[in-house]
Structures are given as structure tokens and as C-alpha cells.
Design a protein around this motif. Structure first.
Motif, PDB file in Angstrom:
ATOM      1  N   THR A   1      -4.527  -4.630   3.829  1.00 39.93           N
ATOM      2  CA  THR A   1      -5.425  -4.989   2.723  1.00 39.93           C
ATOM      3  C   THR A   1      -6.825  -4.434   2.942  1.00 39.93           C
ATOM      4  O   THR A   1      -7.508  -4.077   1.983  1.00 39.93           O
ATOM      5  CB  THR A   1      -5.495  -6.512   2.525  1.00 39.93           C
TER       6      THR A   1
ATOM      7  N   ALA B   1      -8.652  -1.945   0.394  1.00 41.09           N
ATOM      8  CA  ALA B   1      -9.983  -2.244  -0.149  1.00 41.09           C
ATOM      9  C   ALA B   1     -10.909  -1.040  -0.063  1.00 41.09           C
ATOM     10  O   ALA B   1     -11.771  -0.865  -0.927  1.00 41.09           O
ATOM     11  CB  ALA B   1     -10.591  -3.439   0.589  1.00 41.09           C
TER      12      ALA B   1
ATOM     13  N   GLN C   1      -7.926  -4.374  -4.802  1.00 38.70           N
ATOM     14  CA  GLN C   1      -8.049  -5.740  -4.301  1.00 38.70           C
ATOM     15  C   GLN C   1      -6.948  -6.587  -4.903  1.00 38.70           C
ATOM     16  O   GLN C   1      -6.596  -6.424  -6.068  1.00 38.70           O
ATOM     17  CB  GLN C   1      -9.412  -6.333  -4.660  1.00 38.70           C
TER      18      GLN C   1
END
Length: 145
Positions: free
Chosen positions: A77, A81, A86
Motif C-alpha cells: 500500500t 500510494a 489509495q
């Protein structure tokens, strides 16, 4: 007759050489290299996450790995990002809260509060095409600084 180029004279360029050839700007070269590194980490972490959740057939002879995917998921993640992706968080009632964690009811409450405190008009676009229509009997508003 044209001169023949020997194979020894032509050096094979690696990935760094190709990046240098594609761009003369050092900053752009670093940006390209950075993107490739992030993509490599993204593919690696996505592969490890996939292996954490699937069971491979016993024919392959690869033993099942017991690992906690929390760290790999945070790496995954985090890299996503950096590309501007997101994940939407779910609220306590199970509804998805897009818009940075603000529900539709919260957004409407904020718009109503802003309309009462500031002399401004909020335009909500539900569907295109957009037509702006003015009242001919009202004088134009002159902005003040």
C-alpha cells in the motif's frame, strides 16, 4: 565499400545505459530509475501477498509458507500510494467512505454549514452537460477586494 562494424566494437548497453541514452537530464534519469524500482517493489510485494493467500498444488513441491502478510501489505500500500492510489476505508456501518473518509451525509452537512457562514453559492453537478443560466433582471455582482 562501406566499413563493416565489428561486433566487438559495439558494446551492449545495460538498462542504466539505455536510461542515460533516453534522457540527458540527470533528474529525469533518476525519476525513470525510481519508477522502475518502485514497480519492482510493487510486483514483488504483490507476488508475496498473493502467495500468502493461495494454496499451491502439491505437484510443485513448494512447501506452504506460514507468514504474516501485514508488513508486506503495508509495503504494497505504501508503494501504491507513491503512484497516487489509495484504498477507500469502510465506515462502521459498512458503507464505503470515499472522498478522504467523508461520507455523503457529512459532506452535505459541511455544504449546508458553509452556505450559512459564507456569502457564496455552491454548485453541485449531478450530470453533464452543464448549462449556466442567469437572471436578466438581476444586476451583475461586482467582486470586492
Amino acid at each position: 565499400m562501406p566499413e563493416e562494424i565489428k561486433k566487438e566494437d559495439v558494446k551492449k548497453k545495460g538498462i542504466i545505459g539505455k536510461i542515460k541514452e533516453a534522457s540527458n537530464d540527470k533528474e529525469e534519469q533518476l525519476d525513470i530509475l525510481s519508477t522502475f524500482v518502485r514497480l519492482g517493489i510493487l510486483v514483488w510485494s504483490g507476488g508475496i501477498l498473493t502467495l500468502a493467500y493461495i494454496q499451491l498444488p502439491p505437484v510443485l513441491g513448494i512447501p506452504e509458507q506460514k507468514l504474516d502478510p501485514t508488513f508486506i501489505a503495508s509495503v504494497f500500500t505504501g508503494v501504491l500510494a507513491t503512484f497516487g492510489v489509495q484504498a477507500a476505508k469502510k465506515g462502521g456501518d459498512g458503507s464505503s467512505k470515499g472522498n478522504g473518509g467523508i461520507s455523503k451525509a457529512d459532506m452535505e452537512r459541511l455544504i449546508a454549514a458553509a452556505a450559512q457562514t459564507a456569502p457564496a453559492q455552491t454548485i453541485r453537478v449531478e450530470q453533464a452537460p452543464i448549462k449556466f443560466i442567469t437572471n436578466d433582471d438581476e444586476p451583475p455582482v461586482k467582486p470586492t477586494l
